[in-house]
Scaffold this motif. Structure first.
Motif, PDB file in Angstrom:
ATOM      1  N   CYS A 146      24.696 -22.673   6.546  1.00 32.80           N
ATOM      2  CA  CYS A 146      25.197 -23.733   7.492  1.00 32.80           C
ATOM      3  C   CYS A 146      25.313 -24.992   7.191  1.00 32.80           C
ATOM      4  N   GLY A 147      25.704 -25.639   6.426  1.00 28.45           N
ATOM      5  CA  GLY A 147      25.747 -26.932   6.294  1.00 28.45           C
ATOM      6  C   GLY A 147      25.917 -26.985   4.466  1.00 28.45           C
ATOM      7  N   TYR A 195      15.922 -28.003   7.717  1.00 23.54           N
ATOM      8  CA  TYR A 195      16.844 -26.844   7.607  1.00 23.54           C
ATOM      9  C   TYR A 195      16.346 -25.540   7.035  1.00 23.54           C
ATOM     10  N   ASP A 198      19.003 -23.536  11.410  1.00 29.13           N
ATOM     11  CA  ASP A 198      20.134 -23.881  10.740  1.00 29.13           C
ATOM     12  C   ASP A 198      21.278 -24.404  12.040  1.00 29.13           C
ATOM     13  N   CYS A 199      22.539 -24.781  11.830  1.00 31.97           N
ATOM     14  CA  CYS A 199      23.172 -25.606  12.698  1.00 31.97           C
ATOM     15  C   CYS A 199      23.527 -24.652  13.745  1.00 31.97           C
ATOM     16  N   SER A 204      28.190 -19.645  13.322  1.00 31.54           N
ATOM     17  CA  SER A 204      29.067 -20.487  13.426  1.00 31.54           C
ATOM     18  C   SER A 204      30.408 -19.890  13.702  1.00 31.54           C
ATOM     19  N   THR A 215      32.341 -26.524   5.103  1.00 29.70           N
ATOM     20  CA  THR A 215      31.641 -27.317   4.336  1.00 29.70           C
ATOM     21  C   THR A 215      31.700 -27.076   2.805  1.00 29.70           C
ATOM     22  N   ASN A 225      31.834 -22.663   8.402  1.00 25.75           N
ATOM     23  CA  ASN A 225      30.648 -22.369   8.115  1.00 25.75           C
ATOM     24  C   ASN A 225      29.415 -23.306   8.494  1.00 25.75           C
ATOM     25  N   HIS A 226      29.989 -24.274   9.353  1.00 26.91           N
ATOM     26  CA  HIS A 226      29.170 -25.173  10.201  1.00 26.91           C
ATOM     27  C   HIS A 226      29.668 -25.629  11.348  1.00 26.91           C
ATOM     28  N   HIS A 266      23.644 -31.695  14.531  1.00 26.43           N
ATOM     29  CA  HIS A 266      23.816 -30.537  13.711  1.00 26.43           C
ATOM     30  C   HIS A 266      22.552 -30.346  12.742  1.00 26.43           C
ATOM     31  N   SER A 304      21.785 -30.002   8.921  1.00 24.76           N
ATOM     32  CA  SER A 304      22.428 -30.138   7.533  1.00 24.76           C
ATOM     33  C   SER A 304      21.165 -29.436   6.673  1.00 24.76           C
ATOM     34  N   TRP A 350      32.128 -35.435   6.727  1.00 21.83           N
ATOM     35  CA  TRP A 350      32.449 -34.553   7.962  1.00 21.83           C
ATOM     36  C   TRP A 350      33.795 -34.747   8.407  1.00 21.83           C
TER      37      TRP A 350
END
Length: 190
Positions: free
Chosen positions: A16-17, A81, A92-93, A112, A137, A145-146, A162, A164, A179
């Motif tokens: 996630c990031g 993270y 995670d996000c 996500s 990402t 995935n984010h 978020h 990262s 982004w």
């Protein structure tokens, strides 16, 4: 051993990031601390909210459910993270948003990609505080995935919180090259 290293690398890349790789030559820092008052069962050593750092003018006044959820998410600013994490030890996000929304009785899916299936898709020019932003990402990634949540919209700048892999829980701008390029869609849950 080589296979384990490769698998670990894949998990980090697909997590996630990703590492921020901004194409901008200008360094930007956004510091957003969070309010203890918004958290249930909070620690006395948690950071205080400084809404002016995201342009808010009324630190103790909330106008909507989105404001409460945003403030809850901001209490995690600076948390490291951790893939699959949902606590101050790391998150995670999707964990950040899962916990922040759940604290206000809104159940979201845990990942996500599943969050992206919820809510109403909206145009980026129509986003408001509390809306979710989704990203791909990883280079060549075919799936989301984010995820981040909009904390402020002012003129043509959208700031979102978020988690990262490189900076932990932080606030970024959709103007940032990485982004902006990775952005896929926005949805409204509230």
């Amino acid at each position: 051993m080589r296979n384990i290293s490769f698998i670990l690398l894949l998990v980090l890349v697909a997590s996630c990031g990703s590492q921020k790789n901004s194409r901008s030559t200008k360094n930007r820092t956004v510091s957003v601390a969070a309010a203890d008052e918004a958290r249930k069962g909070n620690n006395s050593d948690s950071p205080k909210v400084h809404p002016e750092s995201i342009g808010e003018e009324t630190p103790n006044r909330f106008d909507s459910k989105a404001d409460y959820i945003i403030n809850t998410a901001l209490t995690f600013s600076g948390v490291h993270y951790k893939y699959g994490g949902t606590s101050r030890k790391g998150m995670d996000c999707s964990g950040l948003l899962y916990v922040s929304f759940a604290e206000h009785d809104i159940n979201l899916p845990r990942t996500s990609i599943r969050m992206a299936e919820r809510g109403k898709k909206i145009r980026v020019r129509d986003v408001a505080k509390g809306d979710l932003l989704f990203f791909k990402t990883s280079k060549g990634s075919k799936r989301i995935n984010h995820v981040g949540m909009v904390v402020k919209v002012e003129k043509d700048e959208i700031k979102f919180i978020h988690a990262s892999t490189s900076r932990g829980v932080t606030v970024s701008s959709l103007r940032e090259g990485f982004w902006n390029h990775a952005f896929v869609k926005a949805t409204r849950i509230l």
